[in-house]
Design an enzyme around this catalytic site. Structure first.
Site, PDB file in Angstrom:
ATOM      1  N   ASP A 717       0.802  -0.951   0.029  1.00 57.01           N
ATOM      2  CA  ASP A 717      -0.147  -0.154  -0.027  1.00 57.01           C
ATOM      3  C   ASP A 717       0.924   1.357  -0.004  1.00 57.01           C
ATOM      4  OD1 ASP A 717      -2.303   1.636   0.096  1.00 57.01           O
ATOM      5  OD2 ASP A 717      -2.391   1.513   2.353  1.00 57.01           O
ATOM      6  N   GLU A 726      -2.947   0.558  -7.868  1.00 55.91           N
ATOM      7  CA  GLU A 726      -3.540   1.763  -8.258  1.00 55.91           C
ATOM      8  C   GLU A 726      -4.923   1.438  -8.160  1.00 55.91           C
ATOM      9  OE1 GLU A 726      -1.781   2.494 -12.477  1.00 55.91           O
ATOM     10  OE2 GLU A 726      -3.164   4.078 -12.519  1.00 55.91           O
TER      11      GLU A 726
HETATM   12  O1  9MR Z   1      -5.120  -2.660 -15.607  1.00 54.43           O
HETATM   13  C1  9MR Z   1      -4.287  -2.772 -16.739  1.00 54.43           C
HETATM   14  C2  9MR Z   1      -3.623  -4.142 -16.960  1.00 54.43           C
HETATM   15  O2  9MR Z   1      -4.634  -5.086 -17.203  1.00 54.43           O
HETATM   16  C3  9MR Z   1      -2.691  -4.387 -17.923  1.00 54.43           C
HETATM   17  O3  9MR Z   1      -1.796  -5.496 -17.954  1.00 54.43           O
HETATM   18  C4  9MR Z   1      -1.805  -2.979 -17.817  1.00 54.43           C
HETATM   19  C5  9MR Z   1      -0.869  -2.823 -18.898  1.00 54.43           C
HETATM   20  O4  9MR Z   1      -1.309  -2.480 -20.189  1.00 54.43           O
HETATM   21  O5  9MR Z   1      -2.446  -1.731 -17.704  1.00 54.43           O
HETATM   22  C6  9MR Z   1      -3.251  -1.676 -16.710  1.00 54.43           C
HETATM   23  O6  9MR Z   1      -3.964  -0.612 -16.776  1.00 54.43           O
HETATM   24  C7  9MR Z   1      -3.402   0.738 -16.559  1.00 54.43           C
HETATM   25  C8  9MR Z   1      -3.598   1.654 -17.521  1.00 54.43           C
HETATM   26  O7  9MR Z   1      -2.422   0.879 -18.624  1.00 54.43           O
HETATM   27  C9  9MR Z   1      -3.042   2.832 -17.533  1.00 54.43           C
HETATM   28  N1  9MR Z   1      -3.547   3.574 -16.685  1.00 54.43           N
HETATM   29  C10 9MR Z   1      -3.879   2.873 -15.256  1.00 54.43           C
HETATM   30  C11 9MR Z   1      -4.391   1.288 -15.486  1.00 54.43           C
HETATM   31  C12 9MR Z   1      -4.202   0.735 -13.961  1.00 54.43           C
HETATM   32  O8  9MR Z   1      -3.149   0.338 -13.714  1.00 54.43           O
END
Ligand code: 9MR
Length: 746
Positions: A717, A726
């Site tokens: 965290d 996130e």
């Molecule tokens: O949640 C997303 C995850 O499934 C993917 O593997 C990753 C890489 O593309 O991205 C995550 O999403 C993020 C996004 O790319 C950018 N904004 C924040 C998202 C949450 O971490």
């Protein structure tokens, strides 16, 4: 002031080599200083400064920092040409003061040239007396172009920063991170339903069953029994027992469970927590809105200026160009929700998030335990509350209007498709209010998957908004048809996996599931045979889609399948569709029964996914849907029990929902809920779900703490851990969906 340690250490190294066989504890022999002149005794060389007035004062480097800058890096002091070795551990230490006190320094080790990657950062709040700070991290890279820098910008007022004793010592033993997991009895720290399942997990080395007692808020034992030994739990690597106290059904607050000499964190038996969680999980979206000022009277502590309208320093979203070479028009793409902790807006993730909110609403209309009033007009304290439209529809509309704006206009090549995403040209640092983002914004190329996300959600909107806004419903359906046609004409235009600078890539090179989902929504809203044919002829229609990891933004067939099963329709073979959902739920129930922590999630190879907390919830949504379809109580119990993991019955003894449970995630990675970095900013709002354990630990901070972590333990965290901690619109949608279901069971 202090002497540089390099000389002393290399002397020790020489002596060590000469005398041979120094014990391992004195392995300081290998410790090598990487910073030159960290003591500032007679000169500031080779340090550079940027936008400060600096000089030596009493053997320290002191810098007068101007006020009125926006980003941390707008003023800085640093040193380049630092060598780092991948996999080696470093001790980064310095002493620093700030006058007046309370200013934050962003101390980083990163790449000294573009794109200025950050490999480690610490952000202490400085006092006036000059405290010493020490951190240990493991370098994720090999580099000779490293940089140590102290970023001091971002303050409205001028202040004075002083620095001394800067050291980056290589070859130190890696830090062993031990999370504080509290009492070994693990419970849902929010509430168990009076007439619902009540399970806990006990971490213990004991092989034989142990007695437990349930104590009420006054400490009186109200139930007792024996634990069930479960052996080694793969998801955590712990030896555990499970405890079932479901026989106790009396409401109350402040219960604890006692076993093996340990007392659990407190919890309630009742329903109020879920009524509140349902609201908070959906209220989350208002403070994620782009293009509108957030009213402090509606969200006390969260008021802020509108982001990405055309007020400087924002470059604004009202006339956004494409990336070079992609298109020669601009689009007004104001509005929508920020995706997560960044300021990007992505059609694929916006799509699944919107679907899950709309389906939360649609379920409230259709399911026997559904309650449309619970998220109805006036429930969510929105600017639109009181307009006679259910508040959850008002909130989803904010995103839908944005999604529609992402469609390629008529007359352009690829007309009808949707741009994959719009975001900053470069990644920005933390903290940064949306209204302070100075970056250029760009549209990225249209993709088939984005186009089908638009088709699916706009089609779903067409049936749900019809009673409230016929014109919008008609416009949405037209856009959905146009998008579907465009996707058929361009069935394999995929996002570039390397297009991940300034925003996430969200790449996905299989659109079969998105075609299925979009065809299903179009069929459900129109009843037309052309869409029914697309549904029944799709390989996704009969595929086993209820896989261990579950559904998410890249695996969307379940959205179509669940809606075909629950929304009234005359699809040939519909019984089989319903049966497939029930069989999927059976698989997830079997998983849950096999997990001593009781979650319907056991990813292949125990590799927890990015966003695992929402995968748990989405698998529970499949179980909940089986309850809606069959009325069988085992599905109700399984879906309700799944909440326990997210709310504290887990290896870390932590609730992944901000403000829920005695110990909960509240340092989620976000540029504006960034209290961990700036005491003037808020934590994420109550009801914000953290992404949770992620075995791939892609971010340097998690890598510095969690190397070698097992399953559930791959989480921290901390605001720097963007891969485990996130917040995101798709994740909160899963929370909203399941919290609504559980609240309806009270
Ligand atoms: O949640 C997303 C995850 O499934 C993917 O593997 C990753 C890489 O593309 O991205 C995550 O999403 C993020 C996004 O790319 C950018 N904004 C924040 C998202 C949450 O971490």
């Amino acid at each position: 002031m202090k002497r540089r340690r390099t000389t002393l250490l290399s002397l020790a190294a020489l002596l060590g080599a000469a005398l041979t066989a120094l014990p391992a504890q004195q392995a300081g022999a290998d410790e090598v200083e990487q910073v030159r002149n960290g003591g500032f005794e007679t000169t500031a060389d080779p340090w550079w400064t940027s936008n400060v007035t600096a000089g030596l004062t009493d053997g320290r480097l002191c810098a007068d920092v101007p006020g009125g800058t926006v980003n941390r890096w707008d003023s800085a002091v640093g040193q380049d040409a630092i060598t780092l070795v991948k996999g080696s551990s470093y001790r980064f230490s310095f002493s620093a003061s700030g006058v007046p006190e309370g200013h934050v320094v962003r101390a980083i080790v990163g790449l000294g040239v573009s794109p200025y990657d950050t490999w480690y950062e610490a952000t202490p709040v400085l006092g006036e007396s000059g405290d010493a700070y020490t951190y240990t991290f493991t370098s994720p890279v090999d580099s000779t172009q490293g940089q140590v820098a102290f970023q001091v910008g971002g303050s409205a007022d001028p202040w004075r920063f002083c620095l001394d004793d800067v050291s980056l010592l290589g070859g130190v033993p890696p830090e062993v991170y031990q999370p504080d997991t509290g009492p070994r009895v693990r419970v849902n720290q929010v509430a168990y339903l009076p007439a619902g399942p009540k399970n806990a997990t006990l971490v213990t080395d004991a092989a034989a069953k142990l007695p437990w007692q349930l104590r009420n808020g006054s400490g009186v034992t109200v139930a007792r029994g024996w634990s069930v030994p479960r052996g080694l739990d793969v998801s955590s690597g712990q030896n555990v027992h499970s405890i079932d106290f479901g026989g106790y059904r009396t409401r109350g607050t402040g219960f604890t469970l006692v076993a093996d000499g340990e007392t659990s964190r407190p919890f309630d038996i009742g329903t109020a927590g879920y009524d509140q969680l349902r609201l908070d999980a959906v209220k989350y979206y208002y403070t994620q809105r782009s293009g509108i000022a957030i009213r402090d009277d509606l969200r006390p502590g969260y008021g802020r200026a509108a982001g990405h309208l055309d007020a400087a320093p924002n470059q604004g979203d009202s006339a956004v160009p494409c990336q070079p070479g992609v298109c020669d028009y601009t689009l007004d793409v104001t509005g929508g929700w920020y995706d997560a902790g960044d300021h990007g807006k992505y059609v694929v993730n916006g799509g699944i998030a919107t679907w899950e909110l709309l389906s939360t609403y649609e379920r409230s209309l259709l399911a026997r335990t559904g309650d449309p009033a619970a998220l109805g007009d006036g429930t969510l304290a929105l600017p639109e509350s009181g307009n006679k439209v259910p508040d959850i529809l008002d909130e989803a509309r904010w995103e839908l209007d944005f999604l529609l704006k992402m469609q390629v206009p008529d007359g352009q090549s690829l007309a009808g498709m949707a741009h994959h995403k719009i975001h900053d040209e470069q990644w920005t640092g933390l903290p940064l209010l949306p209204s302070d983002d100075p970056q250029k914004r760009e549209l990225h190329p249209p993709t088939t998957t984005a186009t089908l996300n638009l088709a699916a959600t706009a089609a779903q909107a067409a049936r749900l908004y019809r009673p409230y806004d016929k014109a919008f419903a008609a416009r949405a359906l037209t856009a959905a048809r146009k998008a579907f046609t465009a996707a058929l004409a361009h069935p394999d235009v995929y996002a570039d996996p390397n297009d991940g600078i300034g925003g996430g890539a969200y790449n996905d090179d299989d659109a079969t599931d998105e075609f299925y989902w979009a065809a299903a929504e179009l069929y459900l809203s129109t009843g037309e045979k052309q869409f029914a044919d697309k549904v029944v002829n799709s390989p996704a229609h009969t595929a086993d889609i209820f896989v261990p990891s579950g559904f998410d933004w890249s695996r969307t067939a379940a959205a179509g399948r669940l809606d075909l099963a629950t929304v009234p329709n005359r699809l040939p073979g519909r019984d089989k569709v319903r049966g497939s959902v029930v069989r999927g739920a059976d698989k997830y129930l079997a998983t849950l029964a096999g997990q001593p922590y009781g979650m319907p999630y056991a990813p292949d190879g125990n590799r927890y996914d990015w966003g695992s907390s929402h995968q748990v919830l989405n698998n529970a949504v499949v179980i909940a849907t089986a309850y809606d379809l069959t009325g069988a109580s085992k599905y109700r119990a399984g879906a309700v029990q799944s909440m326990d993991y997210v709310l504290g019955r887990n290896a870390l003894n932590l609730s992944y929902v901000t403000g829920y449970g005695e110990v909960n995630s509240h340092h989620q990675h976000s540029r504006w809920y960034a209290r961990q970095l700036d005491p003037n900013l808020p934590d994420p709002p109550r009801g914000t779900l953290s992404g949770g354990a992620n075995s791939s630990i892609q971010d340097p901070y998690a890598q510095s703490k969690l190397q070698g972590c097992v399953g559930q333990f791959c989480y921290i965290d901390d605001i720097q851990s963007w891969s485990t901690n996130e917040t995101a619109i798709n994740w909160n949608a899963a929370l909203a969906r399941l919290a609504s279901f559980v609240a309806d069971q009270g």
